[in-house]
Design a protein around this motif. Structure first.
Motif, PDB file in Angstrom:
ATOM      1  N   HIS A  24      -3.191   3.025  -2.386  1.00 11.70           N
ATOM      2  CA  HIS A  24      -3.272   2.230  -3.047  1.00 11.70           C
ATOM      3  C   HIS A  24      -2.303   0.531  -3.222  1.00 11.70           C
ATOM      4  O   HIS A  24      -1.423   0.620  -2.321  1.00 11.70           O
TER       5      HIS A  24
ATOM      6  N   VAL B 114      -7.398  -6.231  -5.731  1.00  6.87           N
ATOM      7  CA  VAL B 114      -6.498  -4.516  -5.746  1.00  6.87           C
ATOM      8  C   VAL B 114      -7.162  -4.054  -4.943  1.00  6.87           C
ATOM      9  O   VAL B 114      -8.996  -3.614  -4.471  1.00  6.87           O
ATOM     10  N   THR B 115      -6.777  -2.774  -3.433  1.00 12.14           N
ATOM     11  CA  THR B 115      -7.546  -1.834  -2.968  1.00 12.14           C
ATOM     12  C   THR B 115      -7.336  -0.345  -3.085  1.00 12.14           C
ATOM     13  O   THR B 115      -6.283   0.126  -2.908  1.00 12.14           O
ATOM     14  N   ILE B 116      -8.450   0.365  -3.127  1.00 11.19           N
ATOM     15  CA  ILE B 116      -8.032   1.325  -3.524  1.00 11.19           C
ATOM     16  C   ILE B 116      -8.470   2.317  -2.388  1.00 11.19           C
ATOM     17  O   ILE B 116     -10.073   2.102  -2.386  1.00 11.19           O
ATOM     18  N   ASP B 117      -7.837   3.390  -1.380  1.00  3.24           N
ATOM     19  CA  ASP B 117      -8.431   4.012  -0.715  1.00  3.24           C
ATOM     20  C   ASP B 117      -9.976   2.880  -0.008  1.00  3.24           C
ATOM     21  O   ASP B 117     -10.615   3.613   0.089  1.00  3.24           O
TER      22      ASP B 117
ATOM     23  N   SER C 219       0.497   5.176  -1.765  1.00  2.00           N
ATOM     24  CA  SER C 219      -0.098   6.833  -2.194  1.00  2.00           C
ATOM     25  C   SER C 219       1.273   7.726  -3.650  1.00  2.00           C
ATOM     26  O   SER C 219       2.057   7.850  -2.735  1.00  2.00           O
TER      27      SER C 219
ATOM     28  N   VAL D  56      -1.871  -3.862  -4.071  1.00  2.00           N
ATOM     29  CA  VAL D  56      -1.530  -5.327  -4.750  1.00  2.00           C
ATOM     30  C   VAL D  56      -1.723  -6.144  -3.954  1.00  2.00           C
ATOM     31  O   VAL D  56      -0.390  -5.970  -3.664  1.00  2.00           O
TER      32      VAL D  56
ATOM     33  N   VAL E 133      -6.210   4.805 -10.480  1.00  2.00           N
ATOM     34  CA  VAL E 133      -6.255   5.006  -8.568  1.00  2.00           C
ATOM     35  C   VAL E 133      -6.010   6.782  -8.998  1.00  2.00           C
ATOM     36  O   VAL E 133      -5.056   7.217  -9.404  1.00  2.00           O
TER      37      VAL E 133
ATOM     38  N   THR F  86     -11.949  -2.601  -1.946  1.00  2.48           N
ATOM     39  CA  THR F  86     -11.166  -3.850  -2.649  1.00  2.48           C
ATOM     40  C   THR F  86     -12.362  -4.501  -3.507  1.00  2.48           C
ATOM     41  O   THR F  86     -12.914  -4.787  -3.916  1.00  2.48           O
TER      42      THR F  86
ATOM     43  N   LEU G  37      -4.146   9.074  -4.132  1.00  6.43           N
ATOM     44  CA  LEU G  37      -5.154   7.979  -3.063  1.00  6.43           C
ATOM     45  C   LEU G  37      -4.331   6.493  -2.450  1.00  6.43           C
ATOM     46  O   LEU G  37      -3.424   6.172  -3.594  1.00  6.43           O
TER      47      LEU G  37
ATOM     48  N   ALA H 264       0.888  -0.783  -0.333  1.00  7.51           N
ATOM     49  CA  ALA H 264       0.019  -0.090   0.124  1.00  7.51           C
ATOM     50  C   ALA H 264       0.385   1.670   0.028  1.00  7.51           C
ATOM     51  O   ALA H 264       1.920   1.132   1.223  1.00  7.51           O
TER      52      ALA H 264
END
Length: 111
Positions: A89, A66-69, A50, A91, A83, A72, A87, A48
């Motif tokens: 993010h 995938v995790t964004i803000d 930014s 993976v 992205v 997931t 933010l 993670a």
């Protein structure tokens, strides 16, 4: 503009290890735009983080969590994600795979 800025062949650029144990190679770049390919083994983590760059990512091979803000999703080959600037993010490779990322502006820290 030179041919090197306009075209890239598959084996023209060398892979570089990333700090999180994966690998990347810069495919093409200008000051305004950069394309980078990332390779992951199964279970590989893109930690993670930014950055101020806007990023779009295409899943060329594999499946990624995938995790964004804080949100997931599972994205598989042929899928993509964006992205926005700033933010957090990251993976996780659910299987071996490759991401093709574009950044605007260019990520000078990758050169």
């Amino acid at each position: 503009m030179t041919d090197e800025k306009l075209f890239s062949q598959p084996d023209a650029k060398q892979w570089t290890p990333t700090p999180d144990g994966n690998r990347r190679r810069v495919v093409l770049h200008t000051e305004e735009l950069m394309m980078v390919e990332f390779g992951f083994e199964k279970g590989g983590i893109g930690a993670a983080h930014s950055h101020p760059h806007v990023q779009s990512s295409y899943v060329a091979e594999g499946r990624f969590e995938v995790t964004i803000d804080g949100r997931t999703a599972i994205v598989e080959a042929g899928g993509a994600f964006i992205v926005p600037s700033g933010l957090v993010h990251g993976v996780k490779a659910l299987e071996a795979g490759r991401l093709v990322d574009t950044f605007t502006p260019c990520r000078a820290d990758f050169l």
